[in-house]
Write a protein that holds these residues in place. Structure first.
Motif, mmCIF file in Angstrom:
data_model
loop_
_atom_site.group_PDB
_atom_site.id
_atom_site.type_symbol
_atom_site.label_atom_id
_atom_site.label_comp_id
_atom_site.label_asym_id
_atom_site.label_seq_id
_atom_site.Cartn_x
_atom_site.Cartn_y
_atom_site.Cartn_z
ATOM 1 N N MET A 1 -2.891 1.366 10.322
ATOM 2 C CA MET A 1 -2.687 2.619 9.603
ATOM 3 C C MET A 1 -2.849 3.810 10.562
ATOM 4 O O MET A 1 -2.028 4.732 10.553
ATOM 5 C CB MET A 1 -3.686 2.719 8.448
ATOM 6 N N ALA B 1 -0.560 4.108 2.664
ATOM 7 C CA ALA B 1 -1.412 3.175 3.410
ATOM 8 C C ALA B 1 -2.815 3.120 2.811
ATOM 9 O O ALA B 1 -3.400 2.034 2.701
ATOM 10 C CB ALA B 1 -1.470 3.576 4.878
ATOM 11 N N THR C 1 1.560 -1.605 4.671
ATOM 12 C CA THR C 1 0.802 -1.758 5.921
ATOM 13 C C THR C 1 -0.174 -2.920 5.841
ATOM 14 O O THR C 1 -0.364 -3.649 6.814
ATOM 15 C CB THR C 1 0.068 -0.454 6.266
#
Length: 174
Positions: A76, A99, A155
């Motif tokens: 991230m 994220a 993510t």
């Protein structure tokens, strides 16, 4: 003559009767190995540490959970900075919202899996509300962009793929 496990499965004998069913003639049946059983000290090491105490499976789960969280946070940060450099801060912040939601989703999933078997018989679907709410919010609010938020949410999946590749390619990484 039926084997002992066949007799138990067919209901001809109870497991408690098993020692009474063993006779000298059935000890060397065709399905029994004729090689002597090695003593405990003669067993070769097969890569597992038999001298170490057995590892708790939940400890492995907690380690996996921690590793996935760290990988997700690392990815991230790297992706956020990259998007900020190559695009702009608005898109990077949209990615960051997605994220962070993905990390929260991963934590909720881990808590749900942890309770699986003890308290619950199946996984809850309430964490999907988090993702659906985020996408609905992104479609209704003009400042948010759906694609960076969606890719940001994914993510945590990239972290899972990274962990899996690390485990497969480097089996002794821990």
């Amino acid at each position: 003559m039926l084997q002992h496990h066949d007799m138990i499965l067919n209901g001809l004998a109870e497991p408690s009767q098993l020692p009474a069913l063993v006779s000298p003639s059935s000890v060397n049946s065709p399905n029994t190995p004729t090689e002597p059983i090695p003593a405990t000290g003669d067993i070769p090491e097969t890569g597992s540490a038999s001298s170490e105490p057995a590892k708790d499976p939940m400890q492995d789960f907690y380690q996996l959970q921690q590793d996935l969280l760290l990988y997700s946070l690392a990815l991230m940060g790297i992706i956020f900075i990259s998007v900020w450099i190559f695009y702009n801060l608005n898109i990077a912040l949209n990615y960051l919202i997605g994220a962070c939601t993905g990390v929260v989703y991963l934590r909720m999933l881990a808590k749900n899996v942890e309770r699986l078997g003890r308290e619950n018989q199946r996984l809850s679907k309430t964490r999907l509300v988090l993702f659906m709410g985020l996408i609905i919010l992104a479609t209704q609010w003009n400042q948010l962009q759906i694609l960076p938020i969606f890719l940001g949410f994914l993510t945590y999946k990239a972290a899972i793929v990274f962990y899996m590749l690390q485990t497969v390619l480097i089996p002794d990484h821990k």
